[in-house]
Scaffold this motif. Structure first.
Motif: not given
Length: 316
Positions: A154-158, A173-176, A179-184
């Motif tokens: 997905p593109s827009a996690i927010d 913080r939950l979306r952050a 996002r961190g998991i996906a980017e990692t």
């Protein structure tokens, strides 16, 4: 009382316990630690991961909250859940009683050409299994000539409807965290696949990651154009650890641990397996060509990035 200086400093910024929980979760999902088995002792895990027992205990608290394990004083932590895969194909049951994702990916990598088309939320499971196969390649256990991976996330996690807080729906913080998991995991896949080509371990490595502008309601693995794993993301309320000492209740979806169905193209044009594989293959191709945008990580057989890599890989 003696204070563990490593823990006092936060062990990798206070999130090392999340890395350990992630690894243990992946092992349980794959059946490496089967249901009813006990995890290694806290001392053993601390030694394996190079962390303190306090950090291991934090990781186990996360897994207990997610219902992966049950712990009893003096008996350790027993596995109560894994990644179930339902398949009625003779091939799936021929060599093992319980089908899990790891062996399916391992079998795919034993072929000369490996083709993976994946639609998922974070690529966490995929990253774990690609690294496992990379180690087999480095050990000269397997030697595929070509690996081709296409990944849609997905593109827009927010803007996703999950995760969100039960008591505080706008908790960013939950979306952050997601996002961190996906980017990692995207960065990790980019690195391991690039290294396989750079180190000349696989002659041809092609991979591209793209974004889709909506929330996944299921995950999809298309394996060597002949097998499909399909599973729904099921919404549920679960505890999420935001830092070593804060846990919040969140509406999230179950990825690891959700039941997957396994379908195989069996050579019969009208069979349920062949019909499902062909239908999901057509769905993925249409998504890829018509509804996705290029994501941040793009690689190809040249080991570079950008347009040159996409041309070299034949994927752009």
């Amino acid at each position: 009382m003696t204070v563990d200086r490593k823990d006092e400093a936060g062990e990798a910024g206070g999130h090392e316990f999340l890395r350990v929980a992630e690894e243990l979760r992946a092992r349980m999902a794959d059946g490496f630690y089967p249901v009813d088995a006990y995890l290694p002792s806290q001392t053993t895990l601390a030694k394996e991961f190079g962390i303190s027992r306090d950090t291991v205990q934090r990781a186990l608290r996360v897994l207990r909250g997610e219902k992966w394990i049950e712990s009893r004083q003096g008996k350790g932590s027993r596995v109560v859940r894994n990644q179930r895969i339902q398949s009625s194909t003779p091939r799936a049951s021929r060599s093992r009683h319980q089908l899990t994702l790891g062996p399916l990916i391992a079998e795919a990598f034993e072929q000369p050409e490996v083709t993976l088309d994946i639609y998922t939320l974070t690529s966490e499971s995929l990253d774990t299994h690609i690294h496992a196969q990379a180690e087999r390649i480095r050990a000269r256990i397997i030697s595929p000539r070509r690996i081709a991976l296409r990944l849609i996330v997905p593109s827009a996690i927010d803007t996703l409807p999950y995760p969100r807080g039960v008591n505080r729906k706008d908790d960013a913080r939950l979306r952050a965290r997601l996002r961190g998991i996906a980017e990692t995991h995207i960065a990790s896949l980019d690195k391991v696949l690039g290294e396989l080509h750079t180190e000349k371990l696989v002659p041809e490595v092609e991979y591209e990651f793209r974004h889709a502008p909506f929330a996944p309601t299921f995950k999809l693995y298309l394996i060597n154009r002949s097998e499909v794993l399909h599973g729904l993301y099921i919404p549920l309320v679960r505890p999420v650890m935001l830092d070593p000492r804060e846990e919040v209740a969140a509406v999230d979806v179950l990825g690891l641990g959700a039941t997957l169905t396994h379908h195989v193209r069996d050579g019969r044009a009208d069979s349920p397996g062949t019909t499902f594989v062909e239908g999901m293959t057509a769905w993925f191709e249409a998504m890829w060509e018509l509804l996705t945008d290029e994501a941040g990580g793009v690689g190809g057989s040249s080991g570079t990035r950008g347009d040159e890599a996409r041309t070299a890989a034949g994927m752009g």
